[in-house]
Design a protein around this motif. Structure first.
Motif, short mmCIF file in Angstrom:
data_model
loop_
_atom_site.label_atom_id
_atom_site.label_comp_id
_atom_site.label_asym_id
_atom_site.label_seq_id
_atom_site.Cartn_x
_atom_site.Cartn_y
_atom_site.Cartn_z
N ALA A 190 142.96 5.86 35.97
CA ALA A 190 143.07 4.30 35.42
C ALA A 190 144.23 4.12 34.61
CB ALA A 190 142.03 4.10 35.10
N THR A 191 144.69 5.58 33.70
CA THR A 191 145.97 5.89 33.21
C THR A 191 147.01 6.16 33.08
OG1 THR A 191 144.76 7.90 31.72
CG2 THR A 191 144.22 5.77 31.40
N GLY A 192 147.15 7.92 34.52
CA GLY A 192 148.73 7.93 34.99
C GLY A 192 148.14 9.56 34.27
N PHE A 193 147.56 9.64 32.77
CA PHE A 193 147.71 11.04 32.00
C PHE A 193 146.13 12.07 32.94
CE2 PHE A 193 149.50 8.12 30.15
CZ PHE A 193 150.19 8.66 28.69
N LYS A 194 147.07 13.39 33.13
CA LYS A 194 146.03 14.06 33.46
C LYS A 194 145.47 14.86 32.24
CE LYS A 194 149.22 14.33 38.05
NZ LYS A 194 149.55 15.80 39.10
N ASN A 195 146.00 15.36 31.44
CA ASN A 195 145.51 15.51 29.64
C ASN A 195 145.14 14.90 29.03
OD1 ASN A 195 146.08 18.37 31.95
ND2 ASN A 195 147.98 18.30 30.94
N LEU A 196 144.09 14.19 29.06
CA LEU A 196 143.34 12.91 28.43
C LEU A 196 141.63 14.07 28.42
CD1 LEU A 196 143.96 10.61 26.72
CD2 LEU A 196 143.13 9.34 28.48
N TRP A 197 141.46 13.40 26.76
CA TRP A 197 141.02 14.72 26.77
C TRP A 197 140.10 13.11 26.19
CZ3 TRP A 197 139.65 19.01 29.02
CH2 TRP A 197 140.13 19.92 29.40
N LEU A 198 138.07 13.75 26.04
CA LEU A 198 137.31 13.07 25.34
C LEU A 198 136.70 13.47 24.66
CD1 LEU A 198 135.82 10.61 28.53
CD2 LEU A 198 137.81 10.19 25.71
N LYS A 199 137.08 13.62 22.92
CA LYS A 199 136.31 14.06 22.43
C LYS A 199 135.11 14.13 21.16
CE LYS A 199 134.96 18.52 19.53
NZ LYS A 199 134.18 19.46 19.97
N ASP A 204 152.41 14.16 31.16
CA ASP A 204 151.98 15.75 31.22
C ASP A 204 151.61 16.44 29.47
OD1 ASP A 204 154.43 16.12 29.59
OD2 ASP A 204 155.00 17.27 30.88
N ALA A 205 151.05 15.20 28.46
CA ALA A 205 151.00 16.13 27.78
C ALA A 205 149.92 16.17 26.94
CB ALA A 205 151.74 14.83 26.56
N ASP A 206 149.22 16.57 25.94
CA ASP A 206 147.77 17.00 25.87
C ASP A 206 147.37 16.01 24.75
OD1 ASP A 206 146.46 19.36 27.92
OD2 ASP A 206 147.82 20.54 26.84
N ILE A 207 146.43 14.93 25.29
CA ILE A 207 146.27 14.71 24.44
C ILE A 207 144.80 14.11 23.74
CG2 ILE A 207 146.12 11.76 24.32
CD1 ILE A 207 148.08 11.77 26.22
N VAL A 208 144.20 13.91 23.23
CA VAL A 208 142.55 14.39 22.39
C VAL A 208 142.17 12.32 22.26
CG1 VAL A 208 140.93 14.99 21.33
CG2 VAL A 208 142.57 16.12 22.50
N LEU A 209 141.09 12.62 21.65
CA LEU A 209 140.98 10.83 22.30
C LEU A 209 139.66 11.12 21.19
CD1 LEU A 209 141.37 8.25 24.73
CD2 LEU A 209 143.23 8.99 23.56
#
Length: 390
Positions: A83-92, A354-359
């Motif tokens: 849905a977002t196009g971000f492969k490294n979108l993490w949910l904490k 390609d950034a590592d992102i944490v929500l």
């Protein structure tokens, strides 16, 4: 580990005491309707000897981790990736904590210190999550908890606190009045205050999220989106990532994004203007709705020092993000927690894919189902057979 307090403003050092809350030297400059002056940090005099981040606590880390669900999962959703196009979108996912919110991290450390010093009662003000958190942790460790709760707090959060057998005192006013009354109570009855930012252990306790993210990713992320009200979750994460950096466990600190509702954006405006102005907060995201962000000066200092950013989102965007996150991942976040995703959606065009992102998903949607009702369509009729579906 040898530790003490240090003032985040003047740098004065103090021996640790559970009753010491703010720097007495800076407190004389405190004005009405502004964030707290003289917030204290826990510093570790022999931190360079730490073999792992778990050594960087004022108590044994194993005691902190003895609470059920003391560590929350970090996970990705394939559907959210598409849905977002971000492969490294993490949910904490701190909806998995014992009482369903990130606030357990502060409550666990405060309660641990209270037990160590034989303190029997803890008092605090809260819009709901810190209240139910402290009540639940207090029940786990057999401690008396008194809560000053604004009468407008979601009933689900009040029910949760009452189920945990806490003493709940309704306040005919907002969080700021509840905060002041709880301080008066702690002084009158000589009990321990767990008020956010006021008690230094609330910031120190909330750094555990940063440590966990580091362990779970094997590194620190590039970006963290943090729902922000009083600034203490943001500050705690900064403290954790800074400790990792200071003592050689990582080489960088993430870009932290403080996400605030349009109607409760004191820290956002302070970052733009360089100073705080009083606001009358009004937002569906009750957990991050504050007129005066008590941890504002400390949070602002961290954002400025480490290149952090802030973004505001509308209540409509928050509720849409809540619904999208639920339908895409199965994670039902309360409005304040969903603000992290709303902030990401607003800023994603400026972030490398390609950034590592944490929500930071800081609280369960079950804590405030009234707000969630705005974006769901209830069945319009009841049926007696499948023929009624036609």
């Amino acid at each position: 580990m040898d530790y003490q307090y240090s003032c985040s403003e003047c740098g004065a050092a103090f021996d640790f005491s559970p009753q010491l809350m703010l720097c007495p030297k800076c407190q004389i400059f405190q004005k009405d309707n502004e964030p707290l002056r003289g917030i204290l940090e826990v510093i570790y005099n022999d931190g360079n000897k730490a073999q792992t981040p778990d050594a960087l606590w004022p108590v044994d880390a194993q005691i902190l981790q003895s609470v059920p669900s003391a560590r929350s999962p970090l996970w990705k959703s394939e559907k959210l990736e598409k849905a977002t196009g971000f492969k490294n979108l993490w949910l904490k996912d701190d909806t998995r904590n014992l009482t369903g919110s990130y606030k357990d991290r502060a409550s666990i450390l405060v309660a641990t210190i209270a037990k160590k010093w034989n303190i029997k009662e803890i008092v605090l003000a809260s819009t709901g999550n810190a209240a139910s958190s402290m009540a639940g942790i207090g029940a786990f460790w057999d401690m008396n908890v008194t809560i000053f709760l604004p009468e407008t707090a979601p009933r689900a959060k009040m029910v949760q606190s009452l189920q945990y057998a806490a003493r709940v005192i309704n306040v005919a006013g907002n969080y700021d009045l509840a905060f002041e009354l709880s301080l008066q109570y702690s002084e009158k009855y000589q009990v321990l205050s767990r008020n956010t930012a006021y008690n230094p252990l609330t910031i120190e306790g909330k750094k555990s999220g940063a440590f966990e993210i580091f362990y779970q990713l094997g590194k620190v992320p590039d970006y963290c989106f943090v729902p922000t009200g009083d600034g203490v979750i943001l500050s705690g994460l900064y403290k954790g990532f800074y400790d990792l950096y200071k003592y050689g466990f990582t080489n960088n600190i993430p870009i932290m994004i403080a996400v605030q509702p349009d109607g409760s954006a004191a820290i956002y405006y302070a970052l733009q203007n360089g100073f705080f102005t009083p606001i009358a907060a009004q937002t569906v995201a009750d957990s991050i709705s504050v007129d005066v962000p008590r941890g504002g000066y400390y949070a602002l200092k961290m954002l400025q020092k480490y290149g952090g950013k802030s973004v505001t989102v509308s209540d409509e965007a928050i509720l849409n993000a809540q619904k999208e996150l639920s339908g895409t991942t199965g994670l039902f976040a309360e409005p304040a927690a969903a603000a992290a995703y709303a902030g990401f959606l607003k800023m994603k065009a400026n972030i490398p894919q390609d950034a590592d992102i944490v929500l930071l998903i800081t609280g369960s949607g079950l804590k405030d189902i009234d707000s969630a009702m705005h974006k769901v369509d209830f069945p319009k009729k009841s049926i007696r057979s499948l023929d009624d579906l036609e």
